[in-house]
Design an enzyme around this catalytic site. Structure first.
Site, mmCIF file in Angstrom:
data_model
loop_
_atom_site.group_PDB
_atom_site.id
_atom_site.type_symbol
_atom_site.label_atom_id
_atom_site.label_comp_id
_atom_site.label_asym_id
_atom_site.label_seq_id
_atom_site.Cartn_x
_atom_site.Cartn_y
_atom_site.Cartn_z
ATOM 1 N N ALA A 1 -11.022 2.414 -0.647
ATOM 2 C CA ALA A 1 -10.520 2.035 0.673
ATOM 3 C C ALA A 1 -9.166 2.703 0.870
ATOM 4 O O ALA A 1 -8.508 3.091 -0.102
ATOM 5 C CB ALA A 1 -10.366 0.518 0.728
ATOM 6 N N GLY B 1 -13.932 1.265 -3.246
ATOM 7 C CA GLY B 1 -14.854 1.329 -2.111
ATOM 8 C C GLY B 1 -15.711 2.587 -2.139
ATOM 9 O O GLY B 1 -16.834 2.585 -1.617
HETATM 10 C C1 3H9 Z 1 -10.650 -0.567 -2.488
HETATM 11 O O1 3H9 Z 1 -11.368 0.374 -2.539
HETATM 12 C C2 3H9 Z 1 -11.061 -1.910 -1.957
HETATM 13 C C3 3H9 Z 1 -12.529 -2.055 -1.746
HETATM 14 O O2 3H9 Z 1 -13.155 -2.526 -2.905
HETATM 15 C C4 3H9 Z 1 -12.810 -3.105 -0.692
HETATM 16 C C5 3H9 Z 1 -12.821 -2.701 0.680
HETATM 17 C C6 3H9 Z 1 -13.254 -3.796 1.611
HETATM 18 N N1 3H9 Z 1 -5.605 4.981 -0.146
HETATM 19 O O3 3H9 Z 1 -2.562 9.648 -7.019
HETATM 20 P P1 3H9 Z 1 -2.329 10.937 -6.327
HETATM 21 C C7 3H9 Z 1 -2.855 9.012 -1.793
HETATM 22 S S1 3H9 Z 1 -9.037 -0.473 -2.990
HETATM 23 C C8 3H9 Z 1 -4.581 5.627 0.441
HETATM 24 O O4 3H9 Z 1 -0.955 11.508 -6.357
HETATM 25 P P2 3H9 Z 1 -4.082 12.218 -8.216
HETATM 26 C C9 3H9 Z 1 -1.625 8.858 -2.679
HETATM 27 O O5 3H9 Z 1 -0.755 7.895 -2.166
HETATM 28 C C10 3H9 Z 1 -8.836 1.203 -3.496
HETATM 29 N N2 3H9 Z 1 -3.934 6.663 -0.124
HETATM 30 O O6 3H9 Z 1 -3.374 12.054 -6.803
HETATM 31 C C11 3H9 Z 1 -1.054 10.264 -2.622
HETATM 32 O O7 3H9 Z 1 -0.358 10.388 -1.402
HETATM 33 P P3 3H9 Z 1 0.973 11.285 -1.282
HETATM 34 C C12 3H9 Z 1 -9.461 1.509 -4.802
HETATM 35 C C13 3H9 Z 1 -4.338 7.054 -1.326
HETATM 36 O O8 3H9 Z 1 -4.908 13.432 -8.128
HETATM 37 C C14 3H9 Z 1 -2.300 11.141 -2.547
HETATM 38 O O9 3H9 Z 1 -3.348 10.299 -2.094
HETATM 39 N N3 3H9 Z 1 -9.114 2.845 -5.222
HETATM 40 C C15 3H9 Z 1 -5.385 6.418 -2.011
HETATM 41 O O10 3H9 Z 1 -3.087 12.088 -9.316
HETATM 42 C C16 3H9 Z 1 -2.708 11.747 -3.867
HETATM 43 O O11 3H9 Z 1 -2.804 10.719 -4.824
HETATM 44 C C17 3H9 Z 1 -8.022 3.108 -5.933
HETATM 45 O O12 3H9 Z 1 -7.279 2.230 -6.304
HETATM 46 C C18 3H9 Z 1 -6.036 5.340 -1.372
HETATM 47 N N4 3H9 Z 1 -7.075 4.702 -1.946
HETATM 48 O O13 3H9 Z 1 -5.033 10.946 -8.377
HETATM 49 C C19 3H9 Z 1 -7.784 4.560 -6.256
HETATM 50 N N5 3H9 Z 1 -5.569 7.016 -3.210
HETATM 51 O O14 3H9 Z 1 0.536 12.666 -1.620
HETATM 52 C C20 3H9 Z 1 -6.343 4.908 -6.034
HETATM 53 C C21 3H9 Z 1 -4.649 8.002 -3.265
HETATM 54 O O15 3H9 Z 1 1.402 11.078 0.107
HETATM 55 N N6 3H9 Z 1 -6.073 6.310 -6.251
HETATM 56 N N7 3H9 Z 1 -3.914 8.037 -2.140
HETATM 57 O O16 3H9 Z 1 1.928 10.713 -2.318
HETATM 58 C C22 3H9 Z 1 -5.990 6.885 -7.454
HETATM 59 O O17 3H9 Z 1 -6.215 6.285 -8.483
HETATM 60 C C23 3H9 Z 1 -5.558 8.312 -7.506
HETATM 61 O O18 3H9 Z 1 -4.889 8.596 -6.299
HETATM 62 C C24 3H9 Z 1 -6.697 9.356 -7.693
HETATM 63 C C25 3H9 Z 1 -6.105 10.786 -7.524
HETATM 64 C C26 3H9 Z 1 -7.265 9.192 -9.109
HETATM 65 C C27 3H9 Z 1 -7.766 9.172 -6.682
#
Ligand code: 3H9
Length: 693
Positions: free
Chosen positions: A66, A105
């Protein structure tokens, strides 16, 4: 290719429709993405020439979850549940094609496809727990139906990203397709599904694995018991467990309702708000307003570390772990040998736990070279000194380094409190000098305080931040002031803890209150662990403080089985009658009437002055943003992440409340409680630290 909307395309490969998402950076499920998916699937289902549908993403990853920044805002666009229902009920097979990471999500969407294929480098996970949540789009109900209850419990409470090969083994993924050929592989797989007339598999109907766990509450009881310590204070792990229990004990529909209810509780609560804030704060901390991303960097191919003791050794390991050769310099051969032996032992222990191979151990040891000669650092690109914390000693080291180390290299000090401008002033290149303050044990602790001195150049700052990232640290850029950010604020807590003891609380009362607040350990238990005699001098000790008296009695902490606490042979701590008597004598001598002090007051007295000091740090420009201070305290000092760090805690408690207490104590106890001007201004303007830009 036809655009469904700015982030979604629909194209056809024969009778296979391909829906492609392209919403950088991570294809998060923002409103436009949900709209695109809802419309894309509906159009493809309605098109009579389409027989099967593939969902694939552009960019570095499949849907990473999400859009975290949308939580707490008014809902917009198609609901995720509509998208999922459309997919699951589709009369045409849907194949999700996964690369990068399918998280949260994102995985929950993929679980509504009938099949999933992935490239070998892909990973899947439900990491919501790390932002204080649970998978709220059916993940807790569908995952155990595929992976089984035990594996699902592990995945939702750890948030681990599971590699594609393991996903294949547990049935989360149906086929691995060659790297770089995801779309073709997914289309070929969809054709195979059609040719073989494979069924429209719905995970929700797959009940065998959850039924197998029904009537076995011990699975959950044991899991809770095994992880009690790890989950202490956090709400989300327990809520995730309850959802998996619901998957076992309730129908799919009722399980979804339970999941929804618990998700809503978490998403509107302060813990998740704090953890989401920390998620963005950690990413924000890398951004330095006056040091843009394209600032020239100094290539770091070889590092020198001066000092092979606990901290120098730990620092060196960070670089060896990242494949960067290190020359470690000591003054005596036995100290050097000892340092290298400790490092080897550390690596071997990691290997014993299966987290390194013996080959890795040898490779890393091979990158570490010992020397007794500072001259051996002459061609290093970065030299970090970790010698005795004394200004004259540091100045002497830097004078020597200045004459030895090649021009263009970075000269860093690991000082935890000394004035780096003064250290830099003995060199002819103060622009090359910076503070790299590691936290002990330096190979384990995630935090690095990068300390910018007056003359530190931008390339030196940019390189230091990039190097921190490379060695796996969370870095915060701070300015020169006594103790920098972390220790400067710690001092406030230590001072108040000591004063509270004189006023009537016992060390164990203070430790209990702060432990219950969420710190891993209270300050007195911590002192016992570190050794009460650090910085204590037998010859100069005159019994003037409680610590002096304890040390004089050879109660020097855990290592002597006695300090503030008494310790048994297993290092279990017990409040000590001896310490109590010493404290009471001190109170009598100073004429203090001791009083009852509540845990609430202890916590307030220990943390509000820290928040106030944090505001002073911001006021003086010694930290870029309040969230950087929080990053320091969470990663370096064990501030509970579910409270978001001291500044976020201030916002949660209410800055007006913090200020009122500071004023009250200022009037009662003097200038150490003087409210920060910034704090006063923010309260007057009704602002929070989060509002500062
Ligand atoms: C969910 O899914 C709830 C559902 O179950 C229910 C729904 C009803 N949203 O980490 P990075 C941005 S909860 C918004 O540096 P990497 C991040 O801020 C979600 N923004 O890259 C950054 O922005 P900026 C469950 C997001 O390659 C940029 O993307 N999912 C999100 O080192 C790059 O990120 C998670 O918790 C997001 N979901 O790692 C996954 N994700 O460049 C969270 C990232 O402006 N994300 N951004 O600073 C991660 O674990 C890592 O970002 C990922 C990439 C592994 C994907």
């Amino acid at each position: 290719m036809a655009a469904i909307n700015p982030v979604t395309d629909l194209s056809k490969d024969g009778d296979i429709a391909v829906i492609t998402l392209n919403s950088p950076p991570v294809n998060a499920l923002s409103a436009p993405v949900r709209d695109g998916l809802a419309d894309g699937f509906k159009q493809a289902i309605a098109d009579p020439s389409v027989k099967a549908i593939v969902l694939v993403c552009e960019g570095k990853t499949f849907i990473a979850g999400a859009d975290i920044s949308e939580f707490g805002k008014a809902p917009k666009g198609a609901s995720l549940f509509d998208v999922q229902n459309t997919m699951e009920d589709s009369p045409k097979p849907i194949v999700a094609a996964i690369h990068g990471t399918a998280l949260g999500g994102g995985l929950e969407v993929a679980l509504c496809a009938h099949y999933r294929v992935a490239v070998p480098s892909a990973r899947c996970g439900l990491p919501e727990v790390n932002i204080g949540l649970l998978p709220g789009a059916g993940g807790t109900q569908r995952l155990p139906r595929i992976a089984g209850v035990e594996k699902a419990l592990e995945m939702v409470t750890s948030g681990q990203h599971v590699p594609a090969k393991q996903c294949l083994e547990m049935g989360l993924v149906d086929e691995i397709v060659p790297e770089g050929q995801l779309k073709q592989g997914a289309v070929a797989f969809a054709k195979k599904v059609l040719a073989e007339k494979r069924p429209l598999k719905k995970v929700r109907e797959n009940n065998a694995k959850v039924e197998a766990a029904r009537g076995k509450p011990e699975i959950f009881a044991n899991f809770r018991k095994e992880n009690g310590r790890k989950f202490r204070g956090f709400l989300a792990p327990e809520y995730n467990i309850r959802c998996i229990e619901a998957a076992v004990n309730q129908s799919f529909e009722d399980g979804l309702k339970t999941e929804r209810k618990l998700f809503m509780e978490l998403v509107t609560g302060t813990q998740s708000a704090a953890q989401r804030y920390v998620f963005f704060a950690e990413r924000q901390a890398w951004k330095i307003p006056d040091v843009p991303d394209d600032t020239a960097q100094i290539p770091i191919a070889k590092v020198g570390v001066i000092g092979a003791g606990t901290i120098g050794g730990g620092i060196s390991m960070n670089f060896a772990n990242a494949g960067i050769p290190v020359t470690m310099v000591e003054t005596k051969q036995d100290a050097l040998d000892r340092g290298l032996t400790v490092i080897r032992k550390n690596y071997e222990n990691t290997a014993k736990r299966g987290r390194l191979t013996m080959d890795d151990v040898e490779k890393r040891m091979g990158l570490l070279k010992g020397s007794l000669n500072l001259e051996d650092l002459k061609d290093c690109d970065l030299v970090i000194e970790a010698v005795f914390e004394n200004m004259d000693v540091k100045k002497d080291v830097f004078t020597k380094l200045d004459s030895i180390v090649k021009q263009g290299a970075i000269l860093a000090t690991n000082t935890s409190a000394l004035n780096i401008d003064e250290i830099a002033s003995v060199t002819k290149r103060p622009d090359a000098v910076i503070g790299l303050h590691f936290f002990s044990p330096a190979n384990v602790m995630r935090l690095l305080e990068v300390v910018r001195a007056d003359k530190t150049s931008k390339p030196v700052i940019a390189t230091s931040m990039a190097t921190a990232k490379k060695i796996g640290k969370v870095a915060a850029l701070v300015g020169v002031c006594p103790g920098f950010v972390g220790n400067r604020m710690l001092f406030q807590r230590q001072r108040e803890a000591q004063k509270l003891v004189m006023e009537g609380a016992m060390p164990w009362d203070i430790d209990r209150a702060l432990y219950n607040f969420g710190f891993p350990m209270g300050p007195f238990a911590m002192s016992d662990l570190a050794g009460l005699d650090i910085g204590w001098n037998k010859e100069r000790s005159k019994g003037e403080t409680i610590r002096d008296v304890l040390c004089e009695m050879d109660r020097r902490g855990q290592k002597t089985s006695a300090g503030y606490y008494d310790y048994d042979e297993n290092r279990n701590a017990k409040p000590s009658a001896v310490t109590e008597k010493i404290i009471e004598d001190f109170r009598k001598k100073s004429g203090v009437n001791s009083r009852q002090i509540s845990d609430e007051e202890i916590v307030e007295r220990c943390i509000y002055p820290m928040i106030n000091e944090g505001a002073k740090i911001l006021e003086e420009g010694k930290a870029i943003r309040a969230s950087d201070i929080d990053i320091v305290w969470i990663n370096g000092y064990g501030w509970p992440v579910y409270r978001g760090g001291p500044m976020f805690t201030g916002d949660t408690v209410g800055l007006d409340k913090v200020l009122a207490k500071m004023k009250e104590w200022h009037a009662q106890m003097g200038d150490t409680f003087k409210p920060s001007a910034l704090l006063e201004k923010m309260v007057a303007e009704g602002k929070r630290f989060q509002d500062l830009k």
